[in-house]
Scaffold this motif. Structure first.
Motif, PDB file in Angstrom:
ATOM      1  N   GLN A 131       0.876  -1.159   0.000  1.00  0.00           N
ATOM      2  CA  GLN A 131       0.000   0.000   0.000  1.00  0.00           C
ATOM      3  C   GLN A 131       0.917   1.213   0.000  1.00  0.00           C
ATOM      4  O   GLN A 131       1.642   1.449   0.970  1.00  0.00           O
ATOM      5  CB  GLN A 131      -0.935   0.032   1.207  1.00  0.00           C
ATOM      6  CG  GLN A 131      -1.951   1.167   1.101  1.00  0.00           C
ATOM      7  CD  GLN A 131      -2.867   1.242   2.292  1.00  0.00           C
ATOM      8  OE1 GLN A 131      -2.406   1.295   3.423  1.00  0.00           O
ATOM      9  NE2 GLN A 131      -4.166   1.241   2.031  1.00  0.00           N
ATOM     10  N   GLY A 132       0.891   1.941  -1.122  1.00  0.00           N
ATOM     11  CA  GLY A 132       1.816   3.062  -1.269  1.00  0.00           C
ATOM     12  C   GLY A 132       3.245   2.562  -1.220  1.00  0.00           C
ATOM     13  O   GLY A 132       3.609   1.616  -1.911  1.00  0.00           O
ATOM     14  N   CYS A 133       4.053   3.145  -0.349  1.00  0.00           N
ATOM     15  CA  CYS A 133       5.467   2.740  -0.250  1.00  0.00           C
ATOM     16  C   CYS A 133       5.707   1.710   0.851  1.00  0.00           C
ATOM     17  O   CYS A 133       6.842   1.331   1.118  1.00  0.00           O
ATOM     18  CB  CYS A 133       6.347   3.967  -0.046  1.00  0.00           C
ATOM     19  SG  CYS A 133       5.977   4.866   1.458  1.00  0.00           S
ATOM     20  N   ILE A 134       4.642   1.224   1.485  1.00  0.00           N
ATOM     21  CA  ILE A 134       4.757   0.223   2.545  1.00  0.00           C
ATOM     22  C   ILE A 134       4.485  -1.157   1.955  1.00  0.00           C
ATOM     23  O   ILE A 134       3.587  -1.326   1.132  1.00  0.00           O
ATOM     24  CB  ILE A 134       3.749   0.500   3.677  1.00  0.00           C
ATOM     25  CG1 ILE A 134       3.975   1.895   4.255  1.00  0.00           C
ATOM     26  CG2 ILE A 134       3.858  -0.557   4.776  1.00  0.00           C
ATOM     27  CD1 ILE A 134       2.876   2.349   5.180  1.00  0.00           C
ATOM     28  N   SER A 135       5.269  -2.148   2.381  1.00  0.00           N
ATOM     29  CA  SER A 135       5.004  -3.524   1.930  1.00  0.00           C
ATOM     30  C   SER A 135       5.174  -4.483   3.099  1.00  0.00           C
ATOM     31  O   SER A 135       5.903  -4.220   4.046  1.00  0.00           O
ATOM     32  CB  SER A 135       5.920  -3.908   0.770  1.00  0.00           C
ATOM     33  OG  SER A 135       7.251  -3.968   1.182  1.00  0.00           O
ATOM     34  N   TRP A 136       4.430  -5.588   3.000  1.00  0.00           N
ATOM     35  CA  TRP A 136       4.449  -6.633   4.015  1.00  0.00           C
ATOM     36  C   TRP A 136       4.591  -7.984   3.326  1.00  0.00           C
ATOM     37  O   TRP A 136       4.013  -8.212   2.273  1.00  0.00           O
ATOM     38  CB  TRP A 136       3.136  -6.654   4.809  1.00  0.00           C
ATOM     39  CG  TRP A 136       2.797  -5.418   5.541  1.00  0.00           C
ATOM     40  CD1 TRP A 136       3.154  -5.087   6.820  1.00  0.00           C
ATOM     41  CD2 TRP A 136       1.991  -4.332   5.070  1.00  0.00           C
ATOM     42  NE1 TRP A 136       2.623  -3.877   7.158  1.00  0.00           N
ATOM     43  CE2 TRP A 136       1.902  -3.386   6.095  1.00  0.00           C
ATOM     44  CE3 TRP A 136       1.344  -4.057   3.858  1.00  0.00           C
ATOM     45  CZ2 TRP A 136       1.202  -2.198   5.972  1.00  0.00           C
ATOM     46  CZ3 TRP A 136       0.641  -2.875   3.730  1.00  0.00           C
ATOM     47  CH2 TRP A 136       0.570  -1.958   4.772  1.00  0.00           C
ATOM     48  N   SER A 137       5.303  -8.885   3.976  1.00  0.00           N
ATOM     49  CA  SER A 137       5.378 -10.267   3.502  1.00  0.00           C
ATOM     50  C   SER A 137       4.229 -11.036   4.125  1.00  0.00           C
ATOM     51  O   SER A 137       3.978 -10.932   5.331  1.00  0.00           O
ATOM     52  CB  SER A 137       6.704 -10.915   3.904  1.00  0.00           C
ATOM     53  OG  SER A 137       7.755 -10.275   3.237  1.00  0.00           O
ATOM     54  N   SER A 138       3.545 -11.816   3.310  1.00  0.00           N
ATOM     55  CA  SER A 138       2.389 -12.563   3.778  1.00  0.00           C
ATOM     56  C   SER A 138       2.353 -13.910   3.073  1.00  0.00           C
ATOM     57  O   SER A 138       3.306 -14.296   2.412  1.00  0.00           O
ATOM     58  CB  SER A 138       1.108 -11.763   3.487  1.00  0.00           C
ATOM     59  OG  SER A 138      -0.019 -12.432   3.998  1.00  0.00           O
TER      60      SER A 138
END
Length: 123
Positions: free
Chosen positions: A20-27
């Motif tokens: 989301q935007g410049c944020i990322s998460w590993s899932s």
């Protein structure tokens, strides 16, 4: 309890990246349908804003990636429920084929495709 889902879900467990935007998460994806996805809540998850999220994942043993823009429907426990908001033609074709291979029933698949009024023009 009566099943209310209109779309067949396939179990498909692969790593995924939520952005989301410049944020990322590993899932990790738990299951997929032609309309949405169920993902694991990332360890460092912080609910974002109202903007769409995107996910990207790779099909097993291939160089094919599927990219989707999603809306977060619900966060419940360790799961995130997403609805597909936009998917490009290549990713939609690969997702359709993945579902097709797992459903094993052309009539059911075509019925589900017909229900996707927002996607049926690109499939």
């Amino acid at each position: 309890m009566m099943e209310r889902r209109k779309f067949f879900r396939i179990v498909f467990r692969v790593p995924a990246t939520i952005r989301q935007g410049c944020i990322s998460w590993s899932s990790r994806i738990f299951d997929l349908s032609l309309k949405g996805a169920l993902l694991e809540v990332p360890i460092d998850w912080k609910l974002g804003n109202e903007e769409d999220y995107s996910i990207q994942f790779q099909l097993n043993e291939s160089d094919i990636y599927i990219d989707m823009d999603l809306k977060l429907i619900k966060e419940c426990g360790k799961y995130l429920r997403f609805k597909i908001d936009h998917i490009d033609i290549d990713s939609a074709s690969h997702l359709k084929r993945l579902i097709e291979l797992n459903v094993g029933n052309d009539v059911l698949l075509h019925r589900e495709l017909a229900q996707l009024t927002d996607m049926k023009d690109i499939l």
